[in-house]
Design a protein around this motif. Sequence first.
Motif, PDB file in Angstrom:
ATOM      1  N   PHE A   1       0.852  -1.189   0.000  1.00 16.36           N
ATOM      2  CA  PHE A   1       0.000   0.000   0.000  1.00 16.36           C
ATOM      3  C   PHE A   1       0.883   1.232   0.000  1.00 16.36           C
ATOM      4  CE2 PHE A   1      -2.485   3.072   2.780  1.00 16.36           C
ATOM      5  CZ  PHE A   1      -3.313   3.504   1.762  1.00 16.36           C
ATOM      6  N   ASN A   2       0.509   2.223  -0.794  1.00 19.19           N
ATOM      7  CA  ASN A   2       1.236   3.486  -0.875  1.00 19.19           C
ATOM      8  C   ASN A   2       0.301   4.591  -0.387  1.00 19.19           C
ATOM      9  OD1 ASN A   2       2.942   5.623  -1.641  1.00 19.19           O
ATOM     10  ND2 ASN A   2       3.655   4.496  -3.446  1.00 19.19           N
ATOM     11  N   PRO A   3       0.399   4.993   0.882  1.00 22.49           N
ATOM     12  CA  PRO A   3      -0.597   5.902   1.470  1.00 22.49           C
ATOM     13  C   PRO A   3      -0.504   7.312   0.893  1.00 22.49           C
ATOM     14  CG  PRO A   3       1.159   5.450   3.039  1.00 22.49           C
ATOM     15  CD  PRO A   3       1.390   4.538   1.874  1.00 22.49           C
ATOM     16  N   PRO A   4      -1.643   7.931   0.628  1.00 24.73           N
ATOM     17  CA  PRO A   4      -1.659   9.258   0.024  1.00 24.73           C
ATOM     18  C   PRO A   4      -1.635  10.408   1.027  1.00 24.73           C
ATOM     19  CG  PRO A   4      -3.879   8.399   0.071  1.00 24.73           C
ATOM     20  CD  PRO A   4      -3.004   7.326   0.661  1.00 24.73           C
ATOM     21  N   GLU A   5      -1.640  10.110   2.330  1.00 26.52           N
ATOM     22  CA  GLU A   5      -1.688  11.162   3.344  1.00 26.52           C
ATOM     23  C   GLU A   5      -0.702  10.854   4.462  1.00 26.52           C
ATOM     24  OE1 GLU A   5      -6.479  12.264   3.179  1.00 26.52           O
ATOM     25  OE2 GLU A   5      -5.627  11.195   4.895  1.00 26.52           O
ATOM     26  N   ALA A   6      -0.110  11.921   5.004  1.00 30.26           N
ATOM     27  CA  ALA A   6       0.694  11.771   6.209  1.00 30.26           C
ATOM     28  C   ALA A   6      -0.210  11.734   7.433  1.00 30.26           C
ATOM     29  CB  ALA A   6       1.692  12.922   6.326  1.00 30.26           C
ATOM     30  N   GLY A   7       0.288  11.091   8.508  1.00 26.26           N
ATOM     31  CA  GLY A   7      -0.477  11.018   9.740  1.00 26.26           C
ATOM     32  C   GLY A   7      -0.742   9.585  10.165  1.00 26.26           C
ATOM     33  N   PRO A   8      -1.602   9.392  11.172  1.00 26.89           N
ATOM     34  CA  PRO A   8      -1.892   8.040  11.678  1.00 26.89           C
ATOM     35  C   PRO A   8      -2.870   7.290  10.773  1.00 26.89           C
ATOM     36  CG  PRO A   8      -3.130   9.665  12.914  1.00 26.89           C
ATOM     37  CD  PRO A   8      -2.254  10.445  11.980  1.00 26.89           C
ATOM     38  N   TRP A   9      -2.531   6.042  10.468  1.00 23.28           N
ATOM     39  CA  TRP A   9      -3.387   5.163   9.657  1.00 23.28           C
ATOM     40  C   TRP A   9      -3.749   3.922  10.456  1.00 23.28           C
ATOM     41  CZ3 TRP A   9      -5.034   5.419   4.437  1.00 23.28           C
ATOM     42  CH2 TRP A   9      -4.626   6.579   3.754  1.00 23.28           C
ATOM     43  N   ARG A  10      -4.949   3.424  10.209  1.00 20.56           N
ATOM     44  CA  ARG A  10      -5.400   2.154  10.765  1.00 20.56           C
ATOM     45  C   ARG A  10      -5.647   1.170   9.627  1.00 20.56           C
ATOM     46  NH1 ARG A  10     -10.253   2.816  12.198  1.00 20.56           N
ATOM     47  NH2 ARG A  10     -10.508   4.992  11.546  1.00 20.56           N
ATOM     48  N   TRP A  11      -5.455  -0.104   9.904  1.00 20.11           N
ATOM     49  CA  TRP A  11      -5.718  -1.109   8.885  1.00 20.11           C
ATOM     50  C   TRP A  11      -6.360  -2.353   9.497  1.00 20.11           C
ATOM     51  CZ3 TRP A  11      -3.332  -5.928   9.237  1.00 20.11           C
ATOM     52  CH2 TRP A  11      -2.227  -6.003  10.088  1.00 20.11           C
ATOM     53  N   ARG A  12      -7.165  -3.023   8.699  1.00 20.99           N
ATOM     54  CA  ARG A  12      -7.809  -4.257   9.129  1.00 20.99           C
ATOM     55  C   ARG A  12      -7.896  -5.202   7.933  1.00 20.99           C
ATOM     56  NH1 ARG A  12     -10.626  -6.099  13.307  1.00 20.99           N
ATOM     57  NH2 ARG A  12     -10.643  -4.027  14.281  1.00 20.99           N
ATOM     58  N   ALA A  13      -7.395  -6.401   8.117  1.00 22.99           N
ATOM     59  CA  ALA A  13      -7.431  -7.422   7.073  1.00 22.99           C
ATOM     60  C   ALA A  13      -8.649  -8.315   7.263  1.00 22.99           C
ATOM     61  CB  ALA A  13      -6.154  -8.257   7.102  1.00 22.99           C
ATOM     62  N   THR A  14      -9.280  -8.658   6.157  1.00 17.12           N
ATOM     63  CA  THR A  14     -10.402  -9.599   6.169  1.00 17.12           C
ATOM     64  C   THR A  14     -10.156 -10.653   5.099  1.00 17.12           C
ATOM     65  OG1 THR A  14     -11.679  -8.228   4.633  1.00 17.12           O
ATOM     66  CG2 THR A  14     -12.046  -7.888   6.996  1.00 17.12           C
ATOM     67  N   THR A  15     -10.741 -11.813   5.300  1.00 18.59           N
ATOM     68  CA  THR A  15     -10.550 -12.910   4.366  1.00 18.59           C
ATOM     69  C   THR A  15     -11.889 -13.546   4.020  1.00 18.59           C
ATOM     70  OG1 THR A  15     -10.118 -14.346   6.267  1.00 18.59           O
ATOM     71  CG2 THR A  15      -8.206 -13.511   5.058  1.00 18.59           C
ATOM     72  N   ALA A  16     -11.922 -14.137   2.858  1.00 15.39           N
ATOM     73  CA  ALA A  16     -13.079 -14.921   2.433  1.00 15.39           C
ATOM     74  C   ALA A  16     -12.562 -16.197   1.770  1.00 15.39           C
ATOM     75  CB  ALA A  16     -13.935 -14.122   1.451  1.00 15.39           C
ATOM     76  N   PRO A  17     -12.878 -17.375   2.373  1.00 16.74           N
ATOM     77  CA  PRO A  17     -13.577 -17.574   3.650  1.00 16.74           C
ATOM     78  C   PRO A  17     -12.723 -17.119   4.834  1.00 16.74           C
ATOM     79  CG  PRO A  17     -12.680 -19.632   2.858  1.00 16.74           C
ATOM     80  CD  PRO A  17     -12.453 -18.644   1.754  1.00 16.74           C
ATOM     81  N   GLN A  18     -13.335 -17.015   5.990  1.00 17.77           N
ATOM     82  CA  GLN A  18     -12.676 -16.471   7.165  1.00 17.77           C
ATOM     83  C   GLN A  18     -11.478 -17.329   7.585  1.00 17.77           C
ATOM     84  OE1 GLN A  18     -13.353 -13.597   8.954  1.00 17.77           O
ATOM     85  NE2 GLN A  18     -14.713 -13.088   7.249  1.00 17.77           N
ATOM     86  N   ASP A  19     -10.364 -16.649   7.823  1.00 22.78           N
ATOM     87  CA  ASP A  19      -9.179 -17.283   8.410  1.00 22.78           C
ATOM     88  C   ASP A  19      -8.738 -16.395   9.569  1.00 22.78           C
ATOM     89  OD1 ASP A  19      -6.621 -18.129   9.129  1.00 22.78           O
ATOM     90  OD2 ASP A  19      -6.086 -18.711   7.087  1.00 22.78           O
ATOM     91  N   PRO A  20      -9.026 -16.784  10.816  1.00 17.61           N
ATOM     92  CA  PRO A  20      -8.726 -15.920  11.964  1.00 17.61           C
ATOM     93  C   PRO A  20      -7.270 -15.503  12.055  1.00 17.61           C
ATOM     94  CG  PRO A  20     -10.164 -17.727  12.609  1.00 17.61           C
ATOM     95  CD  PRO A  20      -9.714 -18.028  11.200  1.00 17.61           C
ATOM     96  N   GLU A  21      -6.355 -16.333  11.567  1.00 16.82           N
ATOM     97  CA  GLU A  21      -4.933 -15.978  11.644  1.00 16.82           C
ATOM     98  C   GLU A  21      -4.586 -14.837  10.693  1.00 16.82           C
ATOM     99  OE1 GLU A  21      -1.955 -19.216  12.324  1.00 16.82           O
ATOM    100  OE2 GLU A  21      -3.603 -20.447  11.580  1.00 16.82           O
ATOM    101  N   LEU A  22      -5.337 -14.695   9.625  1.00 17.24           N
ATOM    102  CA  LEU A  22      -5.065 -13.634   8.650  1.00 17.24           C
ATOM    103  C   LEU A  22      -5.888 -12.380   8.915  1.00 17.24           C
ATOM    104  CD1 LEU A  22      -4.882 -15.701   5.326  1.00 17.24           C
ATOM    105  CD2 LEU A  22      -2.976 -14.854   6.722  1.00 17.24           C
ATOM    106  N   ASN A  23      -6.930 -12.502   9.719  1.00 19.60           N
ATOM    107  CA  ASN A  23      -7.800 -11.350   9.991  1.00 19.60           C
ATOM    108  C   ASN A  23      -7.159 -10.441  11.040  1.00 19.60           C
ATOM    109  OD1 ASN A  23      -9.591 -12.327   8.157  1.00 19.60           O
ATOM    110  ND2 ASN A  23     -11.056 -13.106   9.662  1.00 19.60           N
ATOM    111  N   ALA A  24      -6.019  -9.872  10.679  1.00 20.47           N
ATOM    112  CA  ALA A  24      -5.257  -9.047  11.610  1.00 20.47           C
ATOM    113  C   ALA A  24      -5.652  -7.580  11.462  1.00 20.47           C
ATOM    114  CB  ALA A  24      -3.763  -9.223  11.342  1.00 20.47           C
ATOM    115  N   SER A  25      -5.158  -6.758  12.367  1.00 26.29           N
ATOM    116  CA  SER A  25      -5.401  -5.325  12.298  1.00 26.29           C
ATOM    117  C   SER A  25      -4.248  -4.607  12.982  1.00 26.29           C
ATOM    118  CB  SER A  25      -6.730  -4.947  12.969  1.00 26.29           C
ATOM    119  OG  SER A  25      -6.705  -5.284  14.346  1.00 26.29           O
TER     120      SER A  25
END
Length: 516
Positions: free
Chosen positions: A44-68
Amino acid sequence: MRSARAYANPFADVALDVRFTGPSGISVVVPGFYDGDGTWRVRFNPPEAGPWRWRATTAPQDPELNASGRFDVEPGGGGRGFLRTEPRTGWGFEFESGEPVWVFGDTAYNLFGFAHCGLEVDGFLRRRAEQGFNLLRVRLSVSPTSDSQETRPSISDEWHTRSCWPWGGDRDEPEFDRFNLDWFRTVDRVVGECERLGMGLEMIAEGWGSQFPFNRRQDFTTEWEELWLRYLIARYDAYSCVWFWTPLNEYEYYPHGRWRYAPLADRWAMRVSRWIKQTATHGHIVSAHHAHAEPPFADRFAADPDAIDTVMIQCWGTIGESDGWLAAGIEEQLERILAGWRGSAVLSEYGYELNPSLPLSDPPDFHRWCDVHHTRRGAWRAAFSGYGIVHGFENTWGPYAILDKDQDGVAQLLVLRHFLHRVVPFASVRPAPELVVAAQWPEGCAPLALADAERRLIAVYLPAGGEVRLHLPRQDYHASWFDPRTAELTDAGTGPLFSAPTATATRDSDRVLVLS
């Protein structure tokens, strides 16, 4: 992100997306990709300076990959940002920083294949960057030239010493739901070097349409196409060196793999381009490269004109034994096929300069007479029509791989670049045909003019020398002749009638009149 889950096919059995939320509330979804050893990555190449949050989701659900998580972005150091298209201003392109861009490119379709087969591509890239080239046309899948339906026995790609097959399986038993990570790590390395050098890339996702698997849509189905495009976007969309996403080189090959124009291909180009824009959320330019000059693109893409940003124009001008050196007709063809087009355009292909020491490699010998004079004139005609250029040289466009030697036309193109950056800065001028007094010129000899808005700076290209009379708004111009082969400047006297140093149309008679 890592998962210990044992997927039968981690490329296809799970889809990972990451939503990034920026300090202003902007929200961007970026696809992730599987990179082997139970590891998924997101770029990811963020377009703004400052604090960013992220959350990963998967289909089908994989709890190990659903990080944030979260991270902080520092202000940039004055970089240019991404290339953007500005079809109604300047020459059609600028960086996010506002810096205008004149596209000046080379064709190296097999660049990733060269690197994968052990050729030394870094030196070639450094040389092109030092020369001032800013774009390379490259294919993300490289097939042996012999795979083409249009192959002739003279074609040779002896550099192809290793399989460049980017999917699973092989060409006889392909597995389009898997990807060759060894291949993609080579592509990563080359893309990273282009990023370091500031060299732009036109990323051609499918090319050529005459080659497997893109000429076999019953095998390379829509499902496999979307999986392929998603993987490419996930892996490379974050790079600022990605200037263009081009779905298919000579897109009219869709769906039958044959060289012909079909409206169905227009529908495909619009649909796939729109899909790319929805998936590739960094907002890179989406372009269409074509093979046929008619009909005009405003008509082809009228059903969804905003799906495609840029047309990568292919028009060669004259290429016969008696007129190939003149490259006549390029400016008229550009005007005709871009009539009504609202997007931007680049003359991205106007023949490949012949290397007489190599066997002809382009059936049916289209570029037999594309010499250094064709290289030079085609570029000047396009520039004086207001477009960037991409050329190609038989040493490197493919199938040959002579990476350490430039053909004569490279030096000729560098003179044009010098002219548009040092003599008549491109950002200040636009086509000004009204300055040329109408007259009867032989075919391909009509002058072309550029000028700034105040008409304080005027340039006129005479493709074959001769005379030109101008409508001059004032009398106090200093006039010079510029030699497009040597960059030499000589006095041009006073107007409004100017006679070039060479009155007879010859291969070396073209000149540029500069008035300031």
